[in-house]
Write an enzyme that holds these catalytic residues in place. Structure first.
Site, PDB file in Angstrom:
ATOM      1  N   GLY A 139      -9.634  -9.076   1.713  1.00 33.57           N
ATOM      2  CA  GLY A 139      -8.182  -9.098   1.898  1.00 33.57           C
ATOM      3  C   GLY A 139      -7.831  -9.311   3.352  1.00 33.57           C
ATOM      4  N   ARG A 188       0.844  -1.212   0.000  1.00 33.19           N
ATOM      5  CA  ARG A 188       0.000   0.000   0.000  1.00 33.19           C
ATOM      6  C   ARG A 188       0.879   1.263   0.000  1.00 33.19           C
ATOM      7  NH1 ARG A 188      -4.326  -3.400  -1.132  1.00 33.19           N
ATOM      8  NH2 ARG A 188      -5.183  -4.387   0.698  1.00 33.19           N
ATOM      9  N   ASP A 196      -0.305 -13.137   0.081  1.00 36.14           N
ATOM     10  CA  ASP A 196      -1.310 -12.170  -0.388  1.00 36.14           C
ATOM     11  C   ASP A 196      -1.699 -11.239   0.763  1.00 36.14           C
ATOM     12  OD1 ASP A 196      -3.092 -10.714  -1.852  1.00 36.14           O
ATOM     13  OD2 ASP A 196      -4.594 -12.290  -2.030  1.00 36.14           O
TER      14      ASP A 196
END
Ligand code: NCD
Ligand code: ZN
Ligand code: ZN
Ligand code: ZN
Length: 461
Positions: free
Chosen positions: A340, A75, A320
């Site tokens: 997520g 991010r 992930d």
């Protein structure tokens, strides 16, 4: 710094790790290693290790090559409220990873020379682990080579939604992009889920007023993955691109990859720890904190994934790591919840627990989390311990027990489907580029000690 290739060791090296069990060339040797500067300069038994400025007793812990997480969303930038380069790489080293590959679905989306350059610049000052950046396809195919020169490690295609510059509904555009990535011999990672099928089924569920996790699972069925995987493999066969399927979650996808490999295609795939350790039962029990794409599946899928790991059809495990804010994970309707789950700090302990249970070997863990990711993504000088190699080292205590506790995460994510799970086997020390970055449970690294990985092609620019 010693020139590791001329064989001469300095009289005194920076640091010697001793009294360990080293995973070296497929076997365990009892001894230690010497670090000078950012390199391993000697691997061997106690009497053969040089004098050192600092000696660290490993208490017979296991010394592994620095582990690599090939699927991480760090991010940062406009998504820094979910995670940023520092918190994300702190989570990485706390979880035993020395290198992570960062995904391009950011704000802004990483799909151009400028966006890659900007991201690299921002990251370089902050990262405490090594990071490789993936880029989505740019709008113009001829920019692909420039993005490689800028330093992208690989490309990433989402078939689940439109991200980046190539129209995912247009096979001709995809073929062009695949051809160019293949010409440059770069890896292409794919999120294989059919966008149209997901959209249609989501609309059906919404129209029926369904808004629970079961409805979400029906809208993201295994068939959506299989359809997209089949499409990608056909395009890959035509273009000979090196394709890597992310987070596979159906028996049929595993079978398709197996078939493609048997045909001699350069294809690989990954499984996530959550798809290996949990089923849709956990999603039903926990709800939003366990919601991820693709969703957790039935037990028979989980078993097929383990079969894929055993048969080496599944090449690697990747977390992930997809952190979101608590606000984004809490909503009345499942359609408003961001899918997520964070995984950097849970993946290795969960896999080491499986080693303790006899379901995996240490060799498997090294193959899945180091050798294969390094090989598939062309990460130079990584994935194995070697004299003269980079001192990226993960030391684990296979006997140490603990409990996964989101309150102790370095990640900004404050949830996990595994919160409270008992684990046996934890990372205890991590070295990145010769620097001690994790010591027991503490991240002791200075900001910016991580390196940005650059493909060989970018180095020759
Ligand atoms: C990922 C994210 O949040 O970026 N979410 C997820 O559920 N896995 C996107 C992705 O990896 O598909
Ligand atoms: Zn000793
Ligand atoms: Zn994905
Ligand atoms: Zn992802």
């Amino acid at each position: 710094m010693v020139d590791a290739n001329n064989g001469a060791l300095p009289m005194t090296v920076d640091c010697v790790l001793h009294n360990g069990k080293l995973y070296f060339e497929g076997t365990i040797i009892e001894g230690g290693l010497a670090i000078d500067g950012d390199r391993i300069v000697k691997i061997g038994r106690e009497p053969n290790l040089p004098a050192a400025g600092e000696r660290i007793d490993l208490n017979r812990c296991l010394v592994l090559p620095g582990l690599i997480d090939a699927h991480v969303h760090l991010r940062g930038q406009r998504l820094a409220y979910k995670e940023d380069f520092l918190s994300g790489t702190q989570a990485a080293v706390a979880g035993g990873f020395t290198t992570v590959l960062d995904m391009p679905n950011n704000e802004p989306v990483i799909c151009s020379v400028d966006s890659v350059r900007k991201r690299v610049e921002l990251a370089e000052r902050k990262i405490v682990a090594n990071v490789g950046f993936l880029s989505s396809f740019p709008h113009r195919t001829d920019e692909i080579a420039d993005i490689v020169r800028e330093g992208a490690t690989a490309f990433k295609l989402y078939l689940s939604e439109q991200i980046g510059g190539v129209n995912i509904e247009d096979d001709d555009e995809l073929l062009q992009a695949f051809t160019e990535v293949s010409r440059l011999n770069m890896p292409l990672a794919v999120h294989a889920e059919d966008a149209k099928m997901i959209k249609n089924r989501t609309n059906v569920e919404k129209a029926a007023g369904n808004n629970d996790v079961e409805a979400y699972c029906r809208a993201h069925p295994p068939e959506a993955e299989v359809k997209a995987a089949r499409r990608v493999l056909q395009l890959a066969e035509k273009t000979k691109v090196r394709v890597h399927l992310c987070h596979v979650s159906s028996e049929e996808t595993v079978a398709l990859v197996n078939e493609a490999k048997k045909k001699g295609m350069d294809v690989s795939c990954e499984a996530t720890p959550h798809h290996l350790m949990a089923t849709s039962r956990l999603l039903t029990d926990l709800g939003a904190p366990a919601l991820t794409d693709p969703p957790l599946r039935e037990k028979k899928v989980m078993e097929a994934l383990w079969g894929g790991v055993r048969e080496k059809v599944i090449d690697l495990v990747a977390s992930d790591h997809a952190p979101h804010s608590i606000r984004e994970k809490t909503a009345d309707s499942v359609w408003s919840v961001r899918p997520g789950v964070p995984g950097l700090e849970t993946t290795l302990p969960l896999l080491l627990t499986k080693v303790n249970e006899g379901l995996l070997t240490v060799n498997d863990v090294v193959r899945l989390l180091a050798e294969k990711p390094a090989q598939i993504f062309g990460i130079q000088d990584a994935g194995f311990l070697s004299e003269g190699g980079m001192a990226d080292i993960t030391v684990v205590d296979l006997h140490r027990v603990g409990r996964i506790d989101v309150d102790r995460f370095h990640s900004k994510a404050e949830y996990s489907p595994f919160d409270g799970w008992k684990v046996k086997g934890l990372p205890v020390k991590v070295f990145v580029n010769g620097t001690l970055v994790l010591d027991k449970d503490e991240v002791v690294a200075d900001e910016g000690i991580g390196r940005v990985l650059r493909s060989r092609k970018s180095l020759t620019k």
